[in-house]
Design an enzyme around this catalytic site. Sequence first.
Site, PDB file in Angstrom:
ATOM      1  N   ASN A  15       0.861  -1.181   0.000  1.00 24.69           N
ATOM      2  CA  ASN A  15       0.000   0.000   0.000  1.00 24.69           C
ATOM      3  C   ASN A  15       0.897   1.230   0.000  1.00 24.69           C
ATOM      4  OD1 ASN A  15      -1.796   2.048   0.480  1.00 24.69           O
ATOM      5  ND2 ASN A  15      -2.180   1.491   2.621  1.00 24.69           N
ATOM      6  N   TRP A  16       0.911   1.922  -1.135  1.00 27.71           N
ATOM      7  CA  TRP A  16       1.830   3.059  -1.273  1.00 27.71           C
ATOM      8  C   TRP A  16       1.267   4.348  -0.678  1.00 27.71           C
ATOM      9  CZ3 TRP A  16       3.983   2.373  -6.972  1.00 27.71           C
ATOM     10  CH2 TRP A  16       4.806   1.248  -6.996  1.00 27.71           C
ATOM     11  N   LYS A  17       0.024   4.313  -0.247  1.00 24.19           N
ATOM     12  CA  LYS A  17      -0.598   5.512   0.350  1.00 24.19           C
ATOM     13  C   LYS A  17      -0.406   6.709  -0.600  1.00 24.19           C
ATOM     14  CE  LYS A  17       0.302   3.381   4.751  1.00 24.19           C
ATOM     15  NZ  LYS A  17       0.379   3.529   6.184  1.00 24.19           N
ATOM     16  N   HIS A  21      -9.198   0.909   4.814  1.00 20.29           N
ATOM     17  CA  HIS A  21      -7.914   1.123   5.507  1.00 20.29           C
ATOM     18  C   HIS A  21      -8.137   2.048   6.704  1.00 20.29           C
ATOM     19  CE1 HIS A  21      -3.826   2.416   6.315  1.00 20.29           C
ATOM     20  NE2 HIS A  21      -3.457   1.293   5.744  1.00 20.29           N
ATOM     21  N   GLU A  76      -6.529   4.444   7.820  1.00 20.76           N
ATOM     22  CA  GLU A  76      -6.348   5.890   7.556  1.00 20.76           C
ATOM     23  C   GLU A  76      -7.591   6.474   6.903  1.00 20.76           C
ATOM     24  OE1 GLU A  76      -2.591   5.531   5.534  1.00 20.76           O
ATOM     25  OE2 GLU A  76      -1.647   4.966   7.426  1.00 20.76           O
ATOM     26  N   GLU A 117      -5.039  -5.387  10.479  1.00 23.73           N
ATOM     27  CA  GLU A 117      -4.068  -4.331  10.699  1.00 23.73           C
ATOM     28  C   GLU A 117      -4.374  -3.648  12.027  1.00 23.73           C
ATOM     29  OE1 GLU A 117      -2.152  -3.038   6.810  1.00 23.73           O
ATOM     30  OE2 GLU A 117      -3.919  -1.806   7.048  1.00 23.73           O
ATOM     31  N   GLY A 136       2.528   2.053  10.716  1.00 22.63           N
ATOM     32  CA  GLY A 136       3.409   3.204  10.570  1.00 22.63           C
ATOM     33  C   GLY A 136       4.090   3.619  11.864  1.00 22.63           C
ATOM     34  N   SER A 140       3.690  -2.360  10.182  1.00 22.30           N
ATOM     35  CA  SER A 140       5.152  -2.314  10.331  1.00 22.30           C
ATOM     36  C   SER A 140       5.837  -3.622   9.930  1.00 22.30           C
ATOM     37  CB  SER A 140       5.535  -1.908  11.767  1.00 22.30           C
ATOM     38  OG  SER A 140       5.021  -0.629  12.062  1.00 22.30           O
ATOM     39  N   GLY A 186       2.986  -1.266   4.226  1.00 20.04           N
ATOM     40  CA  GLY A 186       2.972   0.161   3.912  1.00 20.04           C
ATOM     41  C   GLY A 186       4.376   0.639   3.587  1.00 20.04           C
ATOM     42  N   GLY A 187       5.018   1.258   4.558  1.00 19.31           N
ATOM     43  CA  GLY A 187       6.321   1.920   4.353  1.00 19.31           C
ATOM     44  C   GLY A 187       7.345   1.064   3.631  1.00 19.31           C
TER      45      GLY A 187
END
Length: 225
Positions: free
Chosen positions: A6-8, A84, A86, A150, A156, A186, A207-208
């Site tokens: 997930n590149w956000k 998600h 966010e 999640e 994150g 993470s 994610g990151g």
Amino acid sequence: MLIAGNWKMFKGPEATREFAAAFDPPAGVDVVVAPPYVSLAAAVEARLTTFAQSVHWAPEGAYTGEISTGMLLELGVAGAIVGHSERRQFFGETDETVSMRAEAALAAGLEVIACVGELESEREAGRTEEVLRRQVGVLPDDERLVIAYEPVWAIGTGRTATPQIAQEAHAFIKSLLDRPVLYGGSVKPDNARELLAQPDVDGALVGGASLDPGSFAAICEAALT
Ligand code: PEP
């Protein structure tokens, strides 16, 4: 095993093409990337299996800022993430809208990764199962649905759920709805192997660490062992 990135709100089309040129995942793992909307076409053209980060339930209409299933299909997008944390936290996503997005995407033939997970305060109050029951309860039972567990406190933050916490939550989710469950929060090359080794962990939503082609490929490698 499914490893999804997930590149956000990172990577425009040029950065997406650069990623694709450098990304060399191992065979034998299903790999998905979810770039921002403006980079979906670049990802599809680079032959990455591509998901959107959300999708609207209506076929078209006055819904500023939203994207329909038909638009995604026209680009060659394979699926969509829905719910998600966010989106829930910053953009008013509710269990009801998550359900509507998931239903519409599946009905249109898209695959869906639906995200669920408790807040830190909910875990501390012993309410994890109640939250998961509520969030999973609105999801359709469909062969193209994958769930991502999640825990919000692990997204994150650099804090990862222990493999035991992940396993317990995944087993609980599967007792509610028998679909593959990805772990997210993470995930990095150095913790992926242990998490992915748990019997009810069927992959990862990253994610990151999915932004760098080397670290994302290393997580994909970890899925093979
Ligand atoms: C995510 O946003 O889905 C996620 C798991 O992020 P990170 O890997 O950066 O914690």
